[in-house]
Design a protein around this motif. Structure first.
Motif, PDB file in Angstrom:
ATOM      1  N   LEU A 150      -5.251  -1.624   1.977  1.00 52.31           N
ATOM      2  CA  LEU A 150      -6.467  -2.089   1.316  1.00 52.31           C
ATOM      3  C   LEU A 150      -7.677  -1.314   1.826  1.00 52.31           C
ATOM      4  N   ARG A 151      -7.698  -1.016   3.110  1.00 51.24           N
ATOM      5  CA  ARG A 151      -8.827  -0.242   3.650  1.00 51.24           C
ATOM      6  C   ARG A 151      -8.868   1.147   3.027  1.00 51.24           C
ATOM      7  N   ARG A 152      -7.721   1.755   2.816  1.00 47.76           N
ATOM      8  CA  ARG A 152      -7.709   3.073   2.175  1.00 47.76           C
ATOM      9  C   ARG A 152      -8.125   2.979   0.711  1.00 47.76           C
ATOM     10  N   LEU A 153      -7.645   1.955   0.028  1.00 55.36           N
ATOM     11  CA  LEU A 153      -7.984   1.808  -1.392  1.00 55.36           C
ATOM     12  C   LEU A 153      -9.471   1.562  -1.605  1.00 55.36           C
ATOM     13  N   SER A 154     -10.174   1.124  -0.570  1.00 49.47           N
ATOM     14  CA  SER A 154     -11.622   0.892  -0.714  1.00 49.47           C
ATOM     15  C   SER A 154     -12.380   2.182  -0.987  1.00 49.47           C
ATOM     16  N   ALA A 155     -11.725   3.338  -0.799  1.00 53.47           N
ATOM     17  CA  ALA A 155     -12.396   4.604  -1.101  1.00 53.47           C
ATOM     18  C   ALA A 155     -12.617   4.786  -2.592  1.00 53.47           C
ATOM     19  N   PHE A 156     -11.786   4.188  -3.438  1.00 52.49           N
ATOM     20  CA  PHE A 156     -11.956   4.315  -4.889  1.00 52.49           C
ATOM     21  C   PHE A 156     -13.209   3.569  -5.308  1.00 52.49           C
ATOM     22  N   ARG A 157     -13.997   4.210  -6.169  1.00 56.07           N
ATOM     23  CA  ARG A 157     -15.283   3.627  -6.565  1.00 56.07           C
ATOM     24  C   ARG A 157     -15.193   2.787  -7.816  1.00 56.07           C
ATOM     25  N   ASN A 158     -14.160   2.989  -8.621  1.00 57.71           N
ATOM     26  CA  ASN A 158     -14.043   2.222  -9.863  1.00 57.71           C
ATOM     27  C   ASN A 158     -12.567   1.949 -10.105  1.00 57.71           C
ATOM     28  N   ARG A 159     -12.087   2.107 -11.331  1.00 60.50           N
ATOM     29  CA  ARG A 159     -10.667   1.878 -11.629  1.00 60.50           C
ATOM     30  C   ARG A 159      -9.837   3.089 -11.232  1.00 60.50           C
ATOM     31  N   TRP A 160      -8.554   2.847 -10.963  1.00 56.57           N
ATOM     32  CA  TRP A 160      -7.665   3.912 -10.545  1.00 56.57           C
ATOM     33  C   TRP A 160      -6.256   3.602 -11.026  1.00 56.57           C
ATOM     34  N   SER A 161      -5.382   4.590 -10.918  1.00 57.19           N
ATOM     35  CA  SER A 161      -4.016   4.453 -11.398  1.00 57.19           C
ATOM     36  C   SER A 161      -3.063   4.250 -10.227  1.00 57.19           C
ATOM     37  N   VAL A 162      -1.839   3.824 -10.539  1.00 62.39           N
ATOM     38  CA  VAL A 162      -0.816   3.667  -9.506  1.00 62.39           C
ATOM     39  C   VAL A 162      -0.548   5.007  -8.832  1.00 62.39           C
ATOM     40  N   GLU A 163      -0.487   6.071  -9.641  1.00 66.67           N
ATOM     41  CA  GLU A 163      -0.183   7.388  -9.092  1.00 66.67           C
ATOM     42  C   GLU A 163      -1.243   7.832  -8.091  1.00 66.67           C
ATOM     43  N   LEU A 164      -2.525   7.625  -8.412  1.00 74.13           N
ATOM     44  CA  LEU A 164      -3.570   7.998  -7.468  1.00 74.13           C
ATOM     45  C   LEU A 164      -3.506   7.145  -6.209  1.00 74.13           C
ATOM     46  N   ALA A 165      -3.205   5.856  -6.378  1.00 72.02           N
ATOM     47  CA  ALA A 165      -3.083   4.976  -5.206  1.00 72.02           C
ATOM     48  C   ALA A 165      -1.949   5.450  -4.301  1.00 72.02           C
ATOM     49  N   GLU A 166      -0.816   5.788  -4.892  1.00 69.19           N
ATOM     50  CA  GLU A 166       0.322   6.243  -4.095  1.00 69.19           C
ATOM     51  C   GLU A 166      -0.006   7.545  -3.365  1.00 69.19           C
ATOM     52  N   GLU A 167      -0.726   8.427  -4.040  1.00 70.65           N
ATOM     53  CA  GLU A 167      -1.096   9.694  -3.404  1.00 70.65           C
ATOM     54  C   GLU A 167      -2.054   9.458  -2.244  1.00 70.65           C
ATOM     55  N   LEU A 168      -2.981   8.539  -2.412  1.00 68.03           N
ATOM     56  CA  LEU A 168      -3.933   8.233  -1.355  1.00 68.03           C
ATOM     57  C   LEU A 168      -3.245   7.548  -0.173  1.00 68.03           C
ATOM     58  N   LEU A 169      -2.304   6.651  -0.472  1.00 75.05           N
ATOM     59  CA  LEU A 169      -1.670   5.861   0.576  1.00 75.05           C
ATOM     60  C   LEU A 169      -0.565   6.606   1.300  1.00 75.05           C
ATOM     61  N   ALA A 170       0.185   7.429   0.560  1.00 75.73           N
ATOM     62  CA  ALA A 170       1.342   8.075   1.168  1.00 75.73           C
ATOM     63  C   ALA A 170       0.949   9.320   1.924  1.00 75.73           C
TER      64      ALA A 170
ATOM     65  N   ARG B 281     -13.956  -4.499  -2.010  1.00 67.00           N
ATOM     66  CA  ARG B 281     -14.067  -3.103  -1.601  1.00 67.00           C
ATOM     67  C   ARG B 281     -15.068  -2.948  -0.459  1.00 67.00           C
ATOM     68  N   ASP B 282     -16.220  -3.642  -0.557  1.00 68.56           N
ATOM     69  CA  ASP B 282     -17.221  -3.539   0.497  1.00 68.56           C
ATOM     70  C   ASP B 282     -16.678  -4.086   1.817  1.00 68.56           C
ATOM     71  N   PHE B 283     -15.960  -5.201   1.737  1.00 71.44           N
ATOM     72  CA  PHE B 283     -15.406  -5.783   2.959  1.00 71.44           C
ATOM     73  C   PHE B 283     -14.357  -4.861   3.572  1.00 71.44           C
ATOM     74  N   ALA B 284     -13.460  -4.325   2.736  1.00 73.72           N
ATOM     75  CA  ALA B 284     -12.424  -3.422   3.248  1.00 73.72           C
ATOM     76  C   ALA B 284     -13.044  -2.175   3.855  1.00 73.72           C
ATOM     77  N   ALA B 285     -14.133  -1.688   3.249  1.00 76.03           N
ATOM     78  CA  ALA B 285     -14.820  -0.525   3.815  1.00 76.03           C
ATOM     79  C   ALA B 285     -15.431  -0.865   5.175  1.00 76.03           C
ATOM     80  N   GLU B 286     -15.971  -2.074   5.317  1.00 78.13           N
ATOM     81  CA  GLU B 286     -16.476  -2.508   6.618  1.00 78.13           C
ATOM     82  C   GLU B 286     -15.360  -2.521   7.662  1.00 78.13           C
ATOM     83  N   GLN B 287     -14.185  -3.026   7.252  1.00 75.66           N
ATOM     84  CA  GLN B 287     -13.067  -3.068   8.185  1.00 75.66           C
ATOM     85  C   GLN B 287     -12.602  -1.661   8.554  1.00 75.66           C
ATOM     86  N   ALA B 288     -12.672  -0.731   7.597  1.00 75.27           N
ATOM     87  CA  ALA B 288     -12.336   0.652   7.913  1.00 75.27           C
ATOM     88  C   ALA B 288     -13.305   1.219   8.950  1.00 75.27           C
ATOM     89  N   ASP B 289     -14.590   0.838   8.850  1.00 72.85           N
ATOM     90  CA  ASP B 289     -15.562   1.252   9.866  1.00 72.85           C
ATOM     91  C   ASP B 289     -15.197   0.687  11.233  1.00 72.85           C
TER      92      ASP B 289
END
Length: 853
Positions: free
Chosen positions: A377-397, A435-443
């Protein structure tokens, strides 16, 4: 129990909460700010608790602090008991159960409150109760689970003659408490009597706030559904109960207005439930409805609030002293700090004295996740709007490995942390608050820089593999994908430009065609020039830099700055030729054709087009053959070889159809319509142009669509249909002067930078339309002014054919011999030959002058 302010022990002999919290914090080696960040609560909350200013914190806050301190076993039980002492109040019991702690309480279902935007949810959940013994409404705190459950219960009451009742789970409830409360609401004292009491009649039990005792609730519901098959149970909580046969139904936030559409009026805004709820709650805080000036801020504010009803209500309450624009300015960047009483069924006397922030509401669901899912979830907070499964997998993996993110995304959805809307690939989105909360946790975890760099690399690769589709049959699909990712492209480019300029250069070099289609040629060229000038990109491979140089040149041609980028385009051609990059070489020659033609170097432009045609033919590049033929078409027009030009356009149309490039084919047909006008067949040109303009609008090419509509208006003027021509002009320039006015405006003011393919060319086009209409109507004085304005605009742009047409019109309408001298000079400089109808007009002018003598 209230802790002493001096830190003394409480009357019961146990350490007060302030001392207990401070002791655990110091033992963990944390500052107040570090503890607040790890728990996801405000630092003021920690400070007030340690100073004894907070008397009885929310149970959510207590759990978050205990998790952050790593408390377990007796230490955790002592901490919770100290923070949330429970008054001794007996609850209903089954006769055969032992006495237990705090109980679940039977409650009368309140009357439903009017729900906004939940009609579909009510209907869907009502239907699910017919097919499933247990339906769980799950989601974030404040999303409206309880309100939805109450409304559904009243809606289906007639279908449940056995009764509809509710149970509110208390903190520390055990299985016996829940069973006792559930039996008592149906008028029996023993679980064994419940089936007899119902006697085959369907009944509904609503169990609210299961998070307070999830395991006891699960055990109790297993026993209830086994003992009473006719009983249906509707559960609300932040996560599923985990029963066999349970149907989990996430409750999503309310729909919000899209970011790319400004509300036209209040009715337009009220179509979106989140905005309608905000306006309704605002009406309770102030008497005046939102003004027209406040509507854009209202739309932006509910988007920031993510459509979460709790957040909307908390924000609207502040409308008593602030207008909506002030609310957005003051709170738009800190919605997590919104504070208010936690919703629930408790009567006012039983509510805790404390308050809950939106941050704590999100944190309570975040801490239900396993550590791996929190990290995701902390990584996914980088996306600013909608995203696809493929982009999520690329970001996470990372590392190019394949990984199935679907199970993890499903868990996020079940907890209400993830929104899934629409049918396209880009249908996943985190609420802004999440997203804002997850970004805080990433900090807090020190991950932000790594996540942002990873996000930039993922977006750069996505754009790089999508960009080739911006030409050919895949154009529409590629444009849609990039449009969906606009916010992420912008964020990735800005971050990478500072911290990973080579990644930024790869991203920017892939975007010029999209930037051109979306009217961002000025800002796009600025990005490319900045990155090319950055010394950190000097060692980037030469062909990538060549693509960036070529992109800057392509964009410069859109706003009349081609001369500045001509050396870079020539250098790019050399790089591609030396590297044996045929695609790059053909692209460079095509861009040079445009630049050189705009600068009046028509002979060299023709040579580049001929070289491109030969190379494309040799390598079998069908689309590039069509592009080269298109460039050569207008050299035929320049020489007044209209029959040759028509044959070339037929070839362009055939080749474009062969390679499936719909846009190129439409552009060829737009050129055919203009060629028909130049041949003097105005009615046919109007019909052709209108068909093409409609198709270009559907394709999503607003610039060329505007140009085509302008040419249609010019054909209408040539046909003598002046009113229709002026009406078309008024659609293109609604903010300009009134059509047919006595004087032309300063037309540059009508062209915001990057808004049209060539601002001066559009100014020239408007002057030609108005000039031809005035000339047809016999108003030579007005025609002179418009043709003069058109000639001035065309002289500084790429429209050399427009310049000659404007000067012919000016000569005919003014009769000034000096204009003929200017026309001769323009023809010699540009090599543009007169068309037959233009020669006839000038011959008539000469005849009139001879007769006048």
């Amino acid at each position: 129990m209230t802790p002493d302010h001096d830190g003394a022990r409480s009357p019961g002999g146990r350490t007060g909460l302030s001392d207990l919290l401070r002791g655990h914090r110091l033992a963990a080696g944390l500052t107040q700010a570090e503890l607040a960040g790890r728990a996801g609560v405000g630092v003021r909350t920690v400070r007030d608790l340690e100073r004894g200013r907070a008397v009885r914190p929310q149970r959510t806050t207590v759990d978050l602090l205990a998790d952050a301190l790593g408390l377990a076993g007796d230490d955790r039980r002592e901490f919770v008991a100290t923070a949330r002492p429970t008054p001794a109040r007996p609850g209903p019991r089954l006769p055969d159960t032992a006495a237990a702690g705090p109980s679940a309480a039977p409650v009368a279902l309140p009357q439903p409150v009017p729900l906004v935007g939940r009609d579909r949810d009510v209907a869907e959940v009502s239907g699910l109760l017919d097919a499933h013994p247990v339906v769980s409404l799950v989601g974030l705190a404040g999303v409206g689970k309880t309100a939805l459950a109450v409304t559904v219960a009243h809606a289906v009451a007639a279908r449940h003659p056995g009764g509809v009742s509710g149970v509110l789970v208390g903190e520390g409830s055990d299985v016996a408490d829940v069973l006792a409360a559930s039996a008592s609401v149906f008028g029996v004292n023993r679980l064994a009597d419940l089936a007899c009491r119902l006697d085959g009649r369907p009944a509904l039990l609503v169990v609210d706030a299961v998070d307070r005792a999830p395991e006891p609730v699960a055990g109790a519901l297993r026993a209830l559904t086994a003992a009473a098959p006719d009983l249906r149970v509707l559960v609300t909580g932040r996560r599923p109960v985990g029963l066999p046969g349970e149907l989990v139904r996430p409750v999503a936030p309310l729909d919000v207005p899209p970011a790319d559409a400004a509300p036209a009026d209040r009715a337009d805004l009220d179509r979106w439930p989140a905005a309608a709820l905000f306006a309704a709650r605002l009406a309770q805080a102030r008497r005046e409805p939102p003004t027209a000036a406040e509507l854009p801020a209202l739309a932006a504010l509910v988007r920031r609030l993510g459509g979460l009803p709790l957040a909307i209500e908390l924000m609207a309450a502040r409308g008593r002293i602030l207008d909506v624009t002030e609310l957005l300015d003051r709170y738009g960047d800190r919605v997590l700090d919104l504070t208010g009483a936690h919703p629930g069924w408790e009567p006012a006397a039983d509510r805790s004295a404390g308050t809950v922030t939106l941050r704590e509401a999100v944190a309570s669901s975040y801490h239900l996740l396993a550590p791996a899912d929190r990290a995701a979830l902390r990584r996914l907070s980088a996306f600013r709007n909608r995203w696809s499964v493929e982009l999520a997998e690329e970001l996470l993996a990372g590392g190019g490995e394949r990984w199935d993110a679907a199970p993890m995304l499903d868990r996020l959805r079940e907890l209400g942390l993830l929104s899934v809307r629409g049918a396209g690939p880009f249908r996943f989105r985190l609420l802004d608050a999440v997203r804002d909360f997850a970004a805080e946790q990433a900090d807090v975890e020190g991950e932000t820089a790594g996540i942002r760099l990873r996000h930039a690399a993922v977006i750069a690769r996505f754009v790089h593999r999508t960009a080739p589709g911006l030409v050919g049959a895949q154009l529409s699909g590629a444009v849609r994908l990039l449009d969906e990712a606009t916010s992420d492209i912008t964020a990735a480019l800005a971050y990478a430009a500072e911290h990973a300029p080579e990644t930024a250069l790869l991203l920017a070099a892939s975007l010029p065609r999209w930037w051109r289609l979306r009217g961002r040629d000025v800002s796009g060229r600025r990005w490319l020039r900045r990155l090319l000038a950055d010394p950190r990109t000097a060692g980037t491979r030469s062909t990538l830099r060549a693509w960036a140089m070529l992109g800057a040149a392509r964009l410069a041609a859109e706003h009349g700055a081609g001369a500045e980028e001509l050396p870079a385009a020539r250098a790019a051609l050399v790089i591609f030729a030396e590297a044996g990059d045929v695609v790059g070489e053909l692209s460079a020659r095509s861009v040079l054709c445009v630049l050189l033609r705009g600068l009046g170097a028509h002979d060299e432009a023709r040579e580049q087009a001929e070289a491109a045609l030969a190379t494309a033919t040799r390598h079998g590049r069908v689309r590039e053959m069509a592009v080269a033929q298109s460039h050569l078409t207008w050299h035929d027009v320049r020489a007044a070889r209209l029959a040759d030009a028509r044959r070339r356009l037929a070839t362009v149309d055939r080749l474009a159809a062969q390679c499936g490039d719909r846009r190129l084919r439409l552009l060829a047909r737009a050129d055919q319509a203009e060629l028909t006008r130049l041949e003097g067949r105005y009615a046919e040109a109007v019909e052709q142009g209108r068909r093409v303009a409609t198709a270009l609008a559907e394709l999503g090419d607003p610039r060329r669509q505007r140009r085509t509509v302008g040419k249609v208006a010019l054909a209408l003027a040539g046909q003598g249909r002046g009113d229709e021509a002026l009406a078309a002009a008024a659609e293109l320039w609604p903010s300009g002067a009134v059509p047919g006015q006595r004087r032309p405006p300063v037309m540059e003011s009508l062209n915001p930078p990057g808004a049209v393919a060539d601002a001066r060319a559009e100014d020239a086009l408007r002057g030609l339309i108005e000039g031809h209409v005035a000339l047809r109507r016999g108003d030579r004085e007005l025609a002179v002014e418009w043709f003069a304005a058109a000639a001035d605009a065309a002289a500084g742009g790429a429209g050399r054919r427009d310049l000659v047409e404007a000067l012919v019109g000016l000569a005919v309408s003014s009769g000034d011999p000096a204009v003929l001298d200017r026309l001769d000079a323009a023809r010699r400089a540009t090599g543009v030959s007169l068309l037959p109808q233009e020669e006839e007009l000038l011959f008539s002018l000469a005849a009139r002058r001879q007769k006048a003598r």
